[in-house]
Design a protein around this motif. Structure first.
Motif, PDB file in Angstrom:
ATOM      1  N   SER A  61      -4.552 -26.294  41.508  1.00  0.00           N
ATOM      2  CA  SER A  61      -5.179 -26.814  42.726  1.00  0.00           C
ATOM      3  C   SER A  61      -4.458 -26.320  43.971  1.00  0.00           C
ATOM      4  N   TRP A  62      -3.119 -26.299  43.936  1.00  0.00           N
ATOM      5  CA  TRP A  62      -2.349 -25.789  45.066  1.00  0.00           C
ATOM      6  C   TRP A  62      -2.683 -24.322  45.312  1.00  0.00           C
ATOM      7  N   GLY A  63      -2.720 -23.541  44.238  1.00  0.00           N
ATOM      8  CA  GLY A  63      -3.020 -22.127  44.394  1.00  0.00           C
ATOM      9  C   GLY A  63      -4.428 -21.892  44.887  1.00  0.00           C
ATOM     10  N   ASN A  64      -5.370 -22.647  44.348  1.00  0.00           N
ATOM     11  CA  ASN A  64      -6.776 -22.457  44.710  1.00  0.00           C
ATOM     12  C   ASN A  64      -7.069 -22.929  46.131  1.00  0.00           C
ATOM     13  N   SER A  65      -6.266 -23.871  46.638  1.00  0.00           N
ATOM     14  CA  SER A  65      -6.493 -24.374  47.998  1.00  0.00           C
ATOM     15  C   SER A  65      -6.074 -23.368  49.053  1.00  0.00           C
ATOM     16  N   TYR A  66      -5.160 -22.479  48.700  1.00  0.00           N
ATOM     17  CA  TYR A  66      -4.644 -21.516  49.666  1.00  0.00           C
ATOM     18  C   TYR A  66      -5.217 -20.109  49.485  1.00  0.00           C
ATOM     19  N   LEU A  67      -5.333 -19.668  48.248  1.00  0.00           N
ATOM     20  CA  LEU A  67      -5.726 -18.281  47.995  1.00  0.00           C
ATOM     21  C   LEU A  67      -7.244 -18.125  47.962  1.00  0.00           C
ATOM     22  N   PRO A  68      -7.768 -16.986  48.375  1.00  0.00           N
ATOM     23  CA  PRO A  68      -9.184 -16.688  48.149  1.00  0.00           C
ATOM     24  C   PRO A  68      -9.472 -16.702  46.652  1.00  0.00           C
ATOM     25  N   VAL A  69     -10.686 -17.083  46.253  1.00  0.00           N
ATOM     26  CA  VAL A  69     -10.982 -17.270  44.835  1.00  0.00           C
ATOM     27  C   VAL A  69     -10.804 -15.985  44.045  1.00  0.00           C
ATOM     28  N   SER A  70     -11.125 -14.838  44.645  1.00  0.00           N
ATOM     29  CA  SER A  70     -10.963 -13.581  43.922  1.00  0.00           C
ATOM     30  C   SER A  70      -9.486 -13.269  43.692  1.00  0.00           C
ATOM     31  N   THR A  71      -8.657 -13.491  44.725  1.00  0.00           N
ATOM     32  CA  THR A  71      -7.223 -13.261  44.581  1.00  0.00           C
ATOM     33  C   THR A  71      -6.621 -14.227  43.570  1.00  0.00           C
ATOM     34  N   ASN A  72      -7.015 -15.480  43.650  1.00  0.00           N
ATOM     35  CA  ASN A  72      -6.508 -16.491  42.730  1.00  0.00           C
ATOM     36  C   ASN A  72      -6.838 -16.137  41.283  1.00  0.00           C
ATOM     37  N   SER A  73      -8.058 -15.674  41.052  1.00  0.00           N
ATOM     38  CA  SER A  73      -8.481 -15.323  39.700  1.00  0.00           C
ATOM     39  C   SER A  73      -7.698 -14.142  39.154  1.00  0.00           C
ATOM     40  N   LEU A  74      -7.484 -13.144  40.004  1.00  0.00           N
ATOM     41  CA  LEU A  74      -6.759 -11.967  39.543  1.00  0.00           C
ATOM     42  C   LEU A  74      -5.280 -12.263  39.297  1.00  0.00           C
ATOM     43  N   VAL A  75      -4.686 -13.111  40.142  1.00  0.00           N
ATOM     44  CA  VAL A  75      -3.284 -13.483  39.922  1.00  0.00           C
ATOM     45  C   VAL A  75      -3.132 -14.233  38.599  1.00  0.00           C
ATOM     46  N   LEU A  76      -4.140 -15.046  38.258  1.00  0.00           N
ATOM     47  CA  LEU A  76      -4.086 -15.793  36.998  1.00  0.00           C
ATOM     48  C   LEU A  76      -4.057 -14.873  35.782  1.00  0.00           C
ATOM     49  N   SER A  77      -4.471 -13.620  35.965  1.00  0.00           N
ATOM     50  CA  SER A  77      -4.437 -12.690  34.834  1.00  0.00           C
ATOM     51  C   SER A  77      -3.012 -12.463  34.345  1.00  0.00           C
ATOM     52  N   SER A  78      -2.030 -12.781  35.183  1.00  0.00           N
ATOM     53  CA  SER A  78      -0.631 -12.614  34.763  1.00  0.00           C
ATOM     54  C   SER A  78      -0.272 -13.527  33.605  1.00  0.00           C
ATOM     55  N   GLN A  79      -1.088 -14.581  33.382  1.00  0.00           N
ATOM     56  CA  GLN A  79      -0.783 -15.484  32.268  1.00  0.00           C
ATOM     57  C   GLN A  79      -0.853 -14.773  30.924  1.00  0.00           C
ATOM     58  N   LEU A  80      -1.546 -13.643  30.884  1.00  0.00           N
ATOM     59  CA  LEU A  80      -1.723 -12.963  29.604  1.00  0.00           C
ATOM     60  C   LEU A  80      -0.415 -12.397  29.066  1.00  0.00           C
ATOM     61  N   VAL A  81       0.409 -11.840  29.947  1.00  0.00           N
ATOM     62  CA  VAL A  81       1.690 -11.304  29.490  1.00  0.00           C
ATOM     63  C   VAL A  81       2.583 -12.437  28.992  1.00  0.00           C
ATOM     64  N   PHE A  82       2.509 -13.590  29.656  1.00  0.00           N
ATOM     65  CA  PHE A  82       3.266 -14.746  29.190  1.00  0.00           C
ATOM     66  C   PHE A  82       2.711 -15.255  27.851  1.00  0.00           C
ATOM     67  N   THR A  83       1.390 -15.199  27.715  1.00  0.00           N
ATOM     68  CA  THR A  83       0.776 -15.644  26.463  1.00  0.00           C
ATOM     69  C   THR A  83       1.217 -14.767  25.291  1.00  0.00           C
ATOM     70  N   LEU A  84       1.310 -13.449  25.516  1.00  0.00           N
ATOM     71  CA  LEU A  84       1.766 -12.544  24.458  1.00  0.00           C
ATOM     72  C   LEU A  84       3.189 -12.879  24.038  1.00  0.00           C
ATOM     73  N   ILE A  85       4.053 -13.141  25.023  1.00  0.00           N
ATOM     74  CA  ILE A  85       5.455 -13.454  24.720  1.00  0.00           C
ATOM     75  C   ILE A  85       5.571 -14.784  23.975  1.00  0.00           C
ATOM     76  N   THR A  86       4.919 -15.824  24.509  1.00  0.00           N
ATOM     77  CA  THR A  86       5.011 -17.142  23.866  1.00  0.00           C
ATOM     78  C   THR A  86       4.329 -17.143  22.502  1.00  0.00           C
ATOM     79  N   SER A  87       3.251 -16.375  22.337  1.00  0.00           N
ATOM     80  CA  SER A  87       2.585 -16.280  21.025  1.00  0.00           C
ATOM     81  C   SER A  87       3.500 -15.603  20.016  1.00  0.00           C
TER      82      SER A  87
END
Length: 411
Positions: free
Chosen positions: A150-176
């Motif tokens: 919510s904090w991120g979405n309140s400040y960032l444009p939706v397109s930027t917010n969505s693309l930044v969230l793609s970084s979760q994938l590298v973390f998902t690979l590591i934690t998996s």
């Protein structure tokens, strides 16, 4: 003609009798083998039919869950930004609506048992205390993840917010890799690298598209809040995959999900009470939201529904596939979210976002190809095993027929 004495004749008759008995016994064995073979063929045919039915059901559920993820991810992201764009300002309200729609999950839990009678398992009967405790703990982490989003979405444009969230994938690979021993292959590593490069490019070059009234400090708060949400979600996915290994059916997945959502809602409700969020909702609806009170409550209601679609789809994808595939499927929707932000809110879509989106598509396509090749190899191995089993059964049958022929000739 050779003369045979009476004792010899009796001995010869005994031998013939023994041969007849052997032949009868052998014929009985042969009949038994034939019956076993027929039974095996029937079982094999039944198994093939059952396997095909199971495969169709699996693909059906997989399609339904990805559709829920598709609709929920895009709609919830756009509606959340819609709330902030029209002067909604409470991050606790935005956090609360993400999980408060959890009663909707009672539908996929209760309908199969009480209405359709398609299952004999009564809802909430197989959840162990351990599962309940884990679901509650993970639910609180999910609530924190919702707040950061919510904090991120309140400040960032939706397109930027969505693309930044793609970084979760590298973390998902590591934690998996750490939690569920996910194998790191060329295809999934290639996918993660491409999506990570996409996020880094975006972070370095897209701060100029921030709204005019947004300071640089708030922009980076939103950026790092979104990164934090990605980190928590990357931990959530493999933990759920590990827990789902002890789950026997899809209904149990939804039961655990409803417990998590309830825990997340409790956390959000406490925040709402401390921050006077419920009074803020009434004031926002009547005096602040620039589209009117009716539009405000419709936005809140549809936000609650779409977020549940998103979480249902995510949980189903992890249960039916794995945590990394669930993360990749969510990332695959980034391009659509970006286009949605450009079309609905007029976000800037410059060269960097174009390249970032193309990298996302490239990474997802490579992952899909890797999944396709892996599935093809598994099917070929399974076919080889089936061929070997059929060959072994055929050899046993041929040997038995040869034995029958030998006995018949001796007779």
């Amino acid at each position: 003609m050779e003369f045979v004495s009476q004792p010899q004749q009796e001995e010869h008759d005994d031998q013939r009798g023994n041969l007849k008995e052997l032949m009868i016994i052998d014929n009985k064995n042969s009949d038994e083998i034939v019956q076993i073979q027929m039974h095996h063929d029937q079982v094999e045919e039944t198994n093939m039919t059952s396997s095909e039915t199971t495969k169709k059901c699996y693909m059906f559920f997989l399609g339904i869950n990805y559709m829920l993820l598709f609709i929920g991810s895009i709609s919830s992201s756009l509606l959340s930004k819609f709330y902030f764009n029209h002067k909604g300002d409470s991050r606790w309200v935005s956090t609360w609506v993400q999980s408060a729609g959890f009663p909707l999950l009672l539908l996929p839990i209760c309908l199969p048992f009480y209405v359709f009678k398609s299952t004999h398992r009564k809802p909430f009967t197989n959840l162990t205390p351990k599962m309940l405790l884990l679901s509650i703990v993970i639910g609180f982490f999910l609530g924190l993840n919702n707040l950061l989003f919510s904090w991120g979405n309140s400040y960032l444009p939706v397109s930027t917010n969505s693309l930044v969230l793609s970084s979760q994938l590298v973390f998902t690979l590591i934690t998996s890799f750490i939690i569920v021993k996910q194998k790191i292959t060329y295809t999934n590593l290639n996918c993660v690298i491409l999506l990570t490069i996409s996020s880094v490019m975006l972070a370095l070059g897209s701060s100029h598209d921030k709204p005019k009234d947004l300071t640089k400090t708030k922009y980076f708060i939103g950026f790092f809040s979104t990164i934090g949400a990605g980190l928590l979600f990357a931990l959530y996915l493999p933990l759920m995959e590990k827990i789902y290994k002890e789950v026997s059916c899809y209904s149990m997945v939804m039961e655990m999900q409803i417990v998590m959502e309830l825990a997340a809602t409790v956390l959000a409700t406490l925040g709402m009470i401390i921050d006077d969020g419920f009074s803020e909702m009434k004031k926002e609806g009547k005096n602040v939201f620039d589209l009117g009170e009716k539009a405000y409550w419709l936005t809140v209601m549809f936000n609650m529904v779409t977020w549940q679609f998103c979480f249902m789809g995510t949980a189903g994808m992890v249960f039916l596939t794995c945590s990394l595939t669930g993360g990749v499927c969510m990332t695959a929707l980034i391009a659509v979210n970006v286009l949605g932000g450009v079309i609905v809110f007029g976000d800037n879509f410059g060269g960097i976002k174009v390249v970032s989106t193309l990298l996302c598509i490239w990474g997802f396509s490579s992952y899909l190809y890797g999944m396709y090749m892996k599935r093809k190899e598994e099917e070929e191995e399974e076919k080889k095993k089936d061929d070997s089993l059929e060959k072994l059964i055929k050899n046993d049958k041929d040997e038995q027929e040869n034995m029958t022929e030998i006995v018949t000739l001796n007779t």
